[in-house]
Design an enzyme around this catalytic site. Structure first.
Site, short mmCIF file in Angstrom:
data_model
loop_
_atom_site.label_atom_id
_atom_site.label_comp_id
_atom_site.label_asym_id
_atom_site.label_seq_id
_atom_site.Cartn_x
_atom_site.Cartn_y
_atom_site.Cartn_z
N ARG A 237 -3.88 -5.50 -9.69
CA ARG A 237 -5.06 -4.64 -9.63
C ARG A 237 -6.04 -5.25 -8.64
O ARG A 237 -6.18 -6.48 -8.58
CB ARG A 237 -5.74 -4.54 -11.01
CG ARG A 237 -4.99 -3.68 -12.02
CD ARG A 237 -4.98 -2.20 -11.62
NE ARG A 237 -4.39 -1.35 -12.63
CZ ARG A 237 -3.12 -0.91 -12.61
NH1 ARG A 237 -2.30 -1.26 -11.63
NH2 ARG A 237 -2.69 -0.11 -13.56
N GLU A 266 -10.29 2.48 -5.31
CA GLU A 266 -9.20 3.31 -4.79
C GLU A 266 -9.59 4.78 -4.89
O GLU A 266 -10.24 5.16 -5.87
CB GLU A 266 -7.92 3.05 -5.59
CG GLU A 266 -7.44 1.61 -5.41
CD GLU A 266 -6.20 1.27 -6.24
OE1 GLU A 266 -5.59 2.19 -6.83
OE2 GLU A 266 -5.86 0.08 -6.29
N HIS A 285 -1.37 2.15 -3.37
CA HIS A 285 -0.98 1.95 -4.78
C HIS A 285 0.36 2.65 -5.06
O HIS A 285 0.44 3.56 -5.88
CB HIS A 285 -2.08 2.48 -5.71
CG HIS A 285 -2.00 1.87 -7.09
ND1 HIS A 285 -3.10 1.58 -7.86
CD2 HIS A 285 -0.93 1.51 -7.87
CE1 HIS A 285 -2.72 1.07 -9.02
NE2 HIS A 285 -1.40 1.01 -9.04
C1 DGY Z 1 0.83 1.11 -13.45
O1 DGY Z 1 1.74 1.68 -14.05
O2 DGY Z 1 -0.06 0.48 -14.03
C2 DGY Z 1 0.84 1.22 -11.97
O3 DGY Z 1 -0.04 0.36 -11.36
C3 DGY Z 1 0.53 2.64 -11.60
O4 DGY Z 1 -0.79 2.89 -11.95
#
Ligand code: DGY
Length: 332
Positions: A237, A266, A285
């Site tokens: 993240r 984002e 992402h």
């Molecule tokens: C998750 O599954 O957490 C991925 O980062 C997609 O958001």
């Protein structure tokens, strides 16, 4: 009577049909301002919620007094106020496992792309600037045999270690809360303190969840410990990293490059300084974003939700205490 499920993510026709067979479904296929208004209107009668990428906080949850279960189409749960969900006795489920390998593939794609300067050099060809054989100023660095440093040795960390160890002959070091003997055995990996890992790894890969404890974990002090030839990869993240400190480290040559799939905010703004740097590979992402994996995640979320609404334990419960309380009530 069928329960009311509010979807804030479009599903494949097969999954939609499954849901429709078992629940009254309201689909909000876009979370723009109109979609958010429709979501707010639908919440008062919702018993189940399914979606991803929406901050589900107490303010929204208070609009849903009948809510029994939330199924997230993600492994990350940083969008949810888990304490409040538990307090309200709402079961939260997520979709681990099915995305592990795909997300590790993304991590390795970023490792290769940054080390071998794939995007930058492909652009050279695309823009007609490849006029002669390339020389040292365009050389990249090797991946095989280099030290792979993984911060957060969960499922995705292990899948990355597997690729590095077996595929690229990389010594693997990792940092996590606990020492993991199985990981030492399978990948000949070694546990390190965070500063040791930052000093020793050629590739520093973040694979840990965003929590109050990990927010801002990597900042100026941590970048200062890395070496000028280190490459930084983030598939966890954005908020685990102080982005301003990362930009500074790249500008100052404290690290060689960064491969980033996640950002503080984002979508990443087009004028972000990160996009001015040739040694940054930025992706939107895409960790789990393949047709196969997104379908598997959606299927997993539907299974989790339908189980929860039928009074069964979903496969992937995040707040197990809610399930324990429900079971205790069922048994009395
Ligand atoms: C998750 O599954 O957490 C991925 O980062 C997609 O958001």
């Amino acid at each position: 009577m069928k329960k009311h499920v509010v979807l804030y993510k479009k599903l494949s026709p097969g999954l939609m049909a499954r849901l429709h067979a078992q629940a009254e479904v309201t689909l909000i296929d876009k979370l723009d301002s109109d979609g958010l208004t429709r979501l707010r209107d639908a919440l008062p009668s919702a018993q189940g919620l399914l979606g991803a990428s929406l901050r589900l906080d107490a303010e929204l949850l208070d609009l849903a007094p009948n809510l029994e279960a939330v199924a997230s189409v993600s492994v990350g749960i940083d969008n949810y106020d888990v304490d409040y969900l538990s307090q309200r006795n709402i079961l939260l489920s997520n979709t681990p496992d099915v995305l592990t390998e795909t997300t590790a593939d993304t991590g390795f794609a970023l490792i290769l792309a940054t080390a071998r300067r794939v995007v930058e050099l492909a652009n050279l060809v695309r823009t007609g600037q490849w006029k002669q054989n390339i020389g040292p100023m365009h050389f990249g660095s090797d991946v095989h045999g280099k030290t792979l440093g993984i911060i957060g040795m969960g499922r995705i960390g292990e899948a990355l270690a597997q690729r590095g160890h077996f595929g690229f002959g990389m010594p693997v070091i990792y940092h996590s809360h606990s020492v993991k003997p199985a990981v030492h055995k399978r990948f000949n990996a070694q546990h390190r303190s965070l500063p040791q890992l930052l000093e020793q790894a050629d590739f520093i890969c973040l694979t840990l969840p965003l929590t109050a404890e990990t927010e801002g974990l990597i900042g100026a002090r941590e970048f200062a410990l890395m070496r000028p030839e280190s490459i930084f990869i983030n598939i966890s993240r954005g908020k685990v990293v102080d982005e301003a400190a990362l930009i500074e480290a790249l500008r100052q040559g404290q690290i060689r490059a960064a491969g980033l799939d996640v950002f503080e905010r984002e979508p990443l703004e087009h004028d972000s300084p990160l996009l001015q740097l040739n040694n940054v590979v930025a992706t939107p992402h895409i960790g789990s974003a393949t047709h196969e994996t997104r379908e598997a995640m959606a299927r997993c979320a539907v299974d989790n939700l339908l189980a929860a609404l039928a009074g069964e334990r979903p496969l992937n419960v995040v707040n197990g205490e809610v399930w324990d309380r429900r079971r205790a009530t069922m048994c009395t």
